[in-house]
Design an enzyme around this catalytic site. Structure first.
Site, PDB file in Angstrom:
ATOM      1  N   SER A   1       0.858  -1.194   0.000  1.00 20.36           N
ATOM      2  CA  SER A   1       0.000   0.000   0.000  1.00 20.36           C
ATOM      3  C   SER A   1       0.886   1.233   0.000  1.00 20.36           C
ATOM      4  CB  SER A   1      -0.865   0.029   1.264  1.00 20.36           C
ATOM      5  OG  SER A   1      -1.492   1.303   1.391  1.00 20.36           O
TER       6      SER A   1
ATOM      7  N   TYR B   1      -2.017  -1.587  10.414  1.00 22.81           N
ATOM      8  CA  TYR B   1      -2.107  -1.771   8.950  1.00 22.81           C
ATOM      9  C   TYR B   1      -0.848  -1.223   8.279  1.00 22.81           C
ATOM     10  CZ  TYR B   1      -4.031  -1.378   4.193  1.00 22.81           C
ATOM     11  OH  TYR B   1      -4.256  -1.475   2.836  1.00 22.81           O
TER      12      TYR B   1
HETATM   13  P1  NAD Z   1     -11.602  -5.855  -0.342  1.00 30.25           P
HETATM   14  O1  NAD Z   1     -12.007  -5.796   1.090  1.00 30.25           O
HETATM   15  O2  NAD Z   1     -12.548  -5.371  -1.390  1.00 30.25           O
HETATM   16  O3  NAD Z   1     -11.164  -7.339  -0.713  1.00 30.25           O
HETATM   17  C1  NAD Z   1     -10.336  -8.102   0.135  1.00 30.25           C
HETATM   18  C2  NAD Z   1     -10.703  -9.571   0.014  1.00 30.25           C
HETATM   19  O4  NAD Z   1      -9.814 -10.306   0.860  1.00 30.25           O
HETATM   20  C3  NAD Z   1     -12.131  -9.869   0.482  1.00 30.25           C
HETATM   21  O5  NAD Z   1     -12.806 -10.658  -0.482  1.00 30.25           O
HETATM   22  C4  NAD Z   1     -11.920 -10.649   1.780  1.00 30.25           C
HETATM   23  O6  NAD Z   1     -12.925 -11.629   2.037  1.00 30.25           O
HETATM   24  C5  NAD Z   1     -10.566 -11.297   1.541  1.00 30.25           C
HETATM   25  N1  NAD Z   1      -9.917 -11.662   2.780  1.00 30.25           N
HETATM   26  C6  NAD Z   1      -9.830 -10.936   3.922  1.00 30.25           C
HETATM   27  N2  NAD Z   1      -9.207 -11.633   4.871  1.00 30.25           N
HETATM   28  C7  NAD Z   1      -8.876 -12.834   4.323  1.00 30.25           C
HETATM   29  C8  NAD Z   1      -8.228 -13.981   4.816  1.00 30.25           C
HETATM   30  N3  NAD Z   1      -7.782 -14.040   6.080  1.00 30.25           N
HETATM   31  N4  NAD Z   1      -8.063 -15.040   3.992  1.00 30.25           N
HETATM   32  C9  NAD Z   1      -8.530 -14.997   2.714  1.00 30.25           C
HETATM   33  N5  NAD Z   1      -9.158 -13.941   2.201  1.00 30.25           N
HETATM   34  C10 NAD Z   1      -9.336 -12.868   2.988  1.00 30.25           C
HETATM   35  O7  NAD Z   1     -10.232  -5.054  -0.411  1.00 30.25           O
HETATM   36  P2  NAD Z   1      -9.349  -4.486  -1.634  1.00 30.25           P
HETATM   37  O8  NAD Z   1      -9.474  -3.018  -1.635  1.00 30.25           O
HETATM   38  O9  NAD Z   1      -9.593  -5.242  -2.875  1.00 30.25           O
HETATM   39  O10 NAD Z   1      -7.910  -4.815  -1.046  1.00 30.25           O
HETATM   40  C11 NAD Z   1      -7.056  -5.805  -1.558  1.00 30.25           C
HETATM   41  C12 NAD Z   1      -5.657  -5.509  -1.083  1.00 30.25           C
HETATM   42  O11 NAD Z   1      -5.302  -4.184  -1.475  1.00 30.25           O
HETATM   43  C13 NAD Z   1      -5.477  -5.558   0.424  1.00 30.25           C
HETATM   44  O12 NAD Z   1      -4.235  -6.168   0.723  1.00 30.25           O
HETATM   45  C14 NAD Z   1      -5.459  -4.097   0.819  1.00 30.25           C
HETATM   46  O13 NAD Z   1      -4.749  -3.874   2.005  1.00 30.25           O
HETATM   47  C15 NAD Z   1      -4.759  -3.487  -0.374  1.00 30.25           C
HETATM   48  N6  NAD Z   1      -4.967  -2.049  -0.551  1.00 30.25           N
HETATM   49  C16 NAD Z   1      -6.226  -1.540  -0.716  1.00 30.25           C
HETATM   50  C17 NAD Z   1      -6.374  -0.168  -0.867  1.00 30.25           C
HETATM   51  C18 NAD Z   1      -7.744   0.446  -1.014  1.00 30.25           C
HETATM   52  O14 NAD Z   1      -7.862   1.671  -0.994  1.00 30.25           O
HETATM   53  N7  NAD Z   1      -8.803  -0.331  -1.188  1.00 30.25           N
HETATM   54  C19 NAD Z   1      -5.269   0.674  -0.881  1.00 30.25           C
HETATM   55  C20 NAD Z   1      -3.999   0.127  -0.733  1.00 30.25           C
HETATM   56  C21 NAD Z   1      -3.866  -1.249  -0.566  1.00 30.25           C
END
Ligand code: NAD
Length: 256
Positions: A142, A156
């Site tokens: 991130s 986080y």
């Molecule tokens: P999201 O919440 O839409 O999707 C995350 C998915 O991971 C969900 O389907 C959830 O069920 C699954 N998940 C959670 N815990 C789990 C576990 N223990 N085992 C298996 N699956 C699990 O989130 P997103 O925005 O698509 O985020 C994906 C990645 O991107 C994450 O690592 C997040 O930290 C990172 N990220 C997101 C953002 C943002 O703004 N959305 C920014 C920077 C980084």
């Protein structure tokens, strides 16, 4: 068809970046192993199949090593090998704030999923890719691993810093085995994860003022970057942290 004939395992495939990437990889010819703890994963599998792609779903908690091992085993037994691992599942918990207020349980769960989950994914990916003769591992970090935020989520942030550190080291260790390991650092995205957290216009604006492009990113834009890292287009790239963040980490003063 940049991933024609390749097998790609994606964690967090039930939502957001993971789902968008599963669909994009499938459209580029990959066979997909969609891994998630949530039932929404089955919708991703159904969508891939509806688009004419091949996919299986595996229910797993990435924080549990035996779950991760089982997901990779199933990948090899169903599809005969693994070429791409996208260790993308991650969580951001509501009561994760500053160092004084954030409790042990929150810190532990955040690290279990975001750090141990990624590390287990890398461990089993390396083993499978050794059998395959190479591959590409992509770990979702991130922008908060690179810049401090006065709206803290300390567990986080620390967990994402760990993702960058382990990605670099794995990249160096496995560089001569034809296994590339890169991080993808998204900026703030218009996905469920962030929008449910930033639930007022004021909270959103507090972040947007720091993004030179003046908007949140889209999951599809992360899928494009993941596709680049997964494909041979990135054949000389390992140990990198690819920022896809609307210019956020490059900025001091943003446009009015
Ligand atoms: P999201 O919440 O839409 O999707 C995350 C998915 O991971 C969900 O389907 C959830 O069920 C699954 N998940 C959670 N815990 C789990 C576990 N223990 N085992 C298996 N699956 C699990 O989130 P997103 O925005 O698509 O985020 C994906 C990645 O991107 C994450 O690592 C997040 O930290 C990172 N990220 C997101 C953002 C943002 O703004 N959305 C920014 C920077 C980084």
């Amino acid at each position: 068809m940049r991933l024609q004939g390749r097998v790609a395992l994606i964690t967090g495939a039930g939502s957001g970046i993971g789902r968008a990437t599963a669909l994009r990889f499938a459209a580029e010819g990959a066979r997909i192993v969609a891994v998630d703890i949530s039932d929404s994963n089955e919708e991703t599998v159904a969508e891939v199949k509806a688009g004419g792609g091949e996919a299986i779903g595996v229910r797993a908690d990435v924080a549990v090593e035996s779950d991760v091992a089982a997901a990779f085993n199933e990948t090899e037994s169903v599809f005969g090998g693994l070429d791409v691992a996208f260790n993308n599942a991650g969580i951001m918990l509501d009561d994760d704030t500053d160092a004084v207020a954030t409790g042990e349980e929150t810190i532990d769960r955040t690290f279990d999923v975001n750090v141990k989950g990624v590390l287990y994914g890398c461990k089993y990916a390396v083993e499978a890719m050794r059998r395959r003769g190479g591959g590409s591992i992509i770990n979702t970090a991130s922008f908060v691993a690179s810049v401090g935020a006065a709206t803290p989520q300390i567990a986080y942030t620390a967990s994402k810093g760990a993702v960058l550190a382990l990605t670099r080291e794995l990249a160096v260790v496995h560089a001569r085995e034809n296994i590339r390991v890169n991080a993808l650092s998204p900026g703030p995205l218009r996905t469920e994860l962030l929008m449910s957290f930033l639930d007022t216009p004021e909270k959103r604006q507090r972040r947007l003022v720091h993004v030179p492009m003046g908007r949140f990113g889209e999951a599809d834009e992360m899928a494009s970057a993941a596709l680049f890292l997964a494909s041979d287009d990135a054949s000389y790239m390992t140990g990198a942290d690819l920022h896809v963040d609307g210019g956020l980490t490059a900025a001091y003063v943003t446009p009015e």
